[in-house]
Scaffold this motif. Structure first.
Motif, short mmCIF file in Angstrom:
data_model
loop_
_atom_site.label_atom_id
_atom_site.label_comp_id
_atom_site.label_asym_id
_atom_site.label_seq_id
_atom_site.Cartn_x
_atom_site.Cartn_y
_atom_site.Cartn_z
N TRP A 274 4.27 49.64 16.35
CA TRP A 274 4.02 49.62 14.93
C TRP A 274 4.68 48.44 14.26
N THR A 275 3.97 47.86 13.29
CA THR A 275 4.57 47.03 12.25
C THR A 275 4.34 47.85 10.98
N HIS A 276 3.49 47.40 10.09
CA HIS A 276 3.08 48.26 8.99
C HIS A 276 2.05 49.27 9.47
N ASP A 277 1.48 49.02 10.64
CA ASP A 277 0.48 49.89 11.26
C ASP A 277 0.50 49.58 12.76
N ALA A 278 -0.34 50.25 13.52
CA ALA A 278 -0.41 49.96 14.95
C ALA A 278 -0.82 48.51 15.16
N ALA A 279 -0.17 47.83 16.12
CA ALA A 279 -0.41 46.41 16.29
C ALA A 279 -0.14 45.98 17.72
N VAL A 280 -0.75 44.86 18.10
CA VAL A 280 -0.46 44.15 19.34
C VAL A 280 0.60 43.10 19.01
N ILE A 281 1.70 43.10 19.80
CA ILE A 281 2.88 42.31 19.46
C ILE A 281 3.35 41.56 20.71
N PRO A 282 3.82 40.33 20.59
CA PRO A 282 4.38 39.64 21.76
C PRO A 282 5.55 40.42 22.36
N THR A 283 5.55 40.59 23.66
CA THR A 283 6.62 41.35 24.32
C THR A 283 7.97 40.67 24.15
N ALA A 284 7.97 39.36 23.94
CA ALA A 284 9.24 38.66 23.68
C ALA A 284 9.93 39.19 22.44
N PHE A 285 9.17 39.83 21.54
CA PHE A 285 9.77 40.39 20.32
C PHE A 285 10.34 41.79 20.55
N ARG B 240 13.26 44.48 27.96
CA ARG B 240 13.56 45.90 27.81
C ARG B 240 15.05 46.16 27.66
N GLY B 241 15.88 45.36 28.33
CA GLY B 241 17.31 45.65 28.34
C GLY B 241 18.08 45.02 27.21
N ALA B 242 17.47 44.10 26.47
CA ALA B 242 18.21 43.42 25.40
C ALA B 242 18.45 44.36 24.23
N ARG B 243 19.64 44.26 23.65
CA ARG B 243 20.02 45.11 22.53
C ARG B 243 20.66 44.25 21.43
N PRO B 244 19.86 43.52 20.65
CA PRO B 244 20.46 42.73 19.57
C PRO B 244 21.09 43.63 18.52
N ALA B 245 22.12 43.12 17.88
CA ALA B 245 22.75 43.86 16.78
C ALA B 245 21.77 43.97 15.61
N ALA B 246 21.97 44.98 14.78
CA ALA B 246 21.07 45.21 13.65
C ALA B 246 20.96 43.98 12.76
N GLU B 247 22.10 43.32 12.50
CA GLU B 247 22.05 42.14 11.62
C GLU B 247 21.28 40.99 12.26
N GLU B 248 21.29 40.90 13.59
CA GLU B 248 20.49 39.88 14.27
C GLU B 248 19.01 40.15 14.06
N THR B 249 18.61 41.41 14.19
CA THR B 249 17.21 41.76 14.00
C THR B 249 16.77 41.54 12.56
N VAL B 250 17.63 41.87 11.61
CA VAL B 250 17.29 41.63 10.20
C VAL B 250 17.06 40.14 9.97
N ASP B 251 17.95 39.31 10.49
CA ASP B 251 17.79 37.86 10.32
C ASP B 251 16.53 37.37 11.02
N TRP B 252 16.28 37.86 12.23
CA TRP B 252 15.09 37.44 12.96
C TRP B 252 13.82 37.86 12.21
#
Length: 402
Positions: free
Chosen positions: A87-98, A201-213
């Motif tokens: 999901w983004t605002h709805d179901a979506a195809v998204i790059p796995t790198a994200f 799959r194993g990456a766990r960025p901090a919440a603030e990293e995801t907000v900035d990204w």
């Protein structure tokens, strides 16, 4: 009084279309690398079930790659796993790198869905979570029909789910399961570790990293935006987080405020990178393009109206007597203008794309040249949808509606 730089409406439209890859179609049949680049530059491609001509994700890619065909997307999702579905605002195809940045969405969904779905769906699904997860782990990929064997299968529509179906969706929305593939339009779920490859799959960025990204990625793809539009792009960060991000970036000199001129001449404040003032967007080609109603350039209907003066709503929920257009009409883009909407449907049994009506926008004359370009695009759309001809209804060229 602070005087903000003004982005003219013409510049804004062209910059916006360039960021959405609608300035010039890419010739030839796209390879996997070209499709991946397109999805990455768009950020995501929305999925929708309506298939009057083709499904939304296929039409979105076809609008940018006229040589695209629906079978080209499947290997990226199901074999290479370079794309995933969520999901983004709805179901979506998204790059796995994200995918690492979806960990924040999973965590927030675990906090909110359980409480929300207790009242929306009944809380019986909570008792099915372990059972469904164990079934997938033991048996492999499943559809909703493979679960809840003893549960009554409701027939009340898409959102009338039996408890095990609700459990599947909850486990997907919170990250324990992933969509391995689709059969028709039905999702097939599997354990996330069997679908999403490492290291994503194993990456766990901090919440603030995801907000900035997420905020950075949204603004890069929009070109200019309010903090609310930045938050709405991936629908992962909150409006408050996006507002705070914009304030911090502006204080650091990495953002400026500008006024964007609307189609009606009004000005609206937005954030942008300083380099936008020196950017010269390309002049779009004069080719006519028929767009999906779910095209990312059109997703925000209010922004579409501000920038292009094009009032557009899908009229599926509008009662028939009040409907101005057909049930599901397609916006028509020419250059940097939305020039009308067309009512078309693929009749694959007959092998024909049935065109029922075209309504031009006010001020758009349909002369011989424009009609020829529109007919050529309809021929391309027919081939794309699996038809070999276009059938026009009598009096299909309609008058402009006031």
């Amino acid at each position: 009084m602070t005087v903000r730089p003004v982005l003219s409406n013409r510049e804004a439209r062209r910059l916006f279309l360039a960021r959405h890859l609608l300035s010039a179609p890419e010739p030839g049949r796209p390879d996997a690398a070209a499709l991946m680049t397109t999805v990455e530059r768009l950020g995501f491609v929305q999925i929708d079930s309506i298939n009057t001509v083709a499904r939304a994700h296929h039409m979105i890619l076809w609008a940018r790659h006229p040589g695209y065909r629906p079978e080209m997307l499947r290997p990226l999702l199901e074999r290479d796993r370079s794309l995933f579905e969520h999901w983004t605002h709805d179901a979506a195809v998204i790059p796995t790198a994200f995918f690492p940045h979806w960990q924040l969405r999973f965590a927030r969904a675990r906090e909110t869905l359980a409480a929300r779905w207790k009242t929306w769906r009944d809380d019986a699904y909570l008792g099915k979570l372990d059972e469904v997860l164990d079934q997938v782990a033991r048996q492999g990929p499943v559809t909703a029909g493979d679960t809840g064997e003893a549960e009554p299968k409701a027939k009340g529509g898409w959102w009338d789910w039996h408890p095990s179906k609700t459990a599947l969706e909850y486990l997907w929305r919170t990250g324990a399961l992933a969509v391995a593939r689709r059969e028709g339009f039905q999702k097939v779920y599997d354990l996330t570790e069997r679908v999403i490859p490492e290291p994503h799959r194993g990456a766990r960025p901090a919440a603030e990293e995801t907000v900035d990204w997420a905020c950075t990625a949204a603004l890069d793809r929009l070109g200019f935006a309010t903090s609310g539009e930045i938050a709405a792009f991936f629908a992962t960060v909150t409006p408050e987080e996006a507002k705070a991000w914009c304030a911090a970036e502006r204080a650091a000199g990495r953002l400026i405020e500008i006024d964007v001129e609307g189609a009606d001449g009004s000005l609206r404040r937005a954030f942008a990178r300083p380099a936008i003032l020196a950017e010269t967007p390309p002049e779009p080609t004069g080719r006519i393009r028929i767009l999906s109603p779910f095209d990312p350039a059109l997703r925000d209907r209010n922004r579409t109206e501000r920038l292009f003066g094009f009032h557009y709503r899908i009229e599926v929920f509008v009662p028939e007597p009040k409907r101005r257009y057909g049930y599901y009409v397609f916006p028509v883009l020419e250059g940097d203008r939305l020039i009308g909407r067309i009512d078309a449907k693929a009749d694959r049994q007959a092998g024909a794309l049935a065109v029922r009506a075209f309504w031009p926008e006010p001020g758009v004359a349909v002369g011989a040249g424009r009609q020829a370009r529109l007919t050529a695009e309809l021929d391309r759309l027919a081939r794309f949808s699996g038809c070999d001809r276009v059938d026009f209804a009598a009096a299909w060229q309609r008058a402009t509606l006031a």
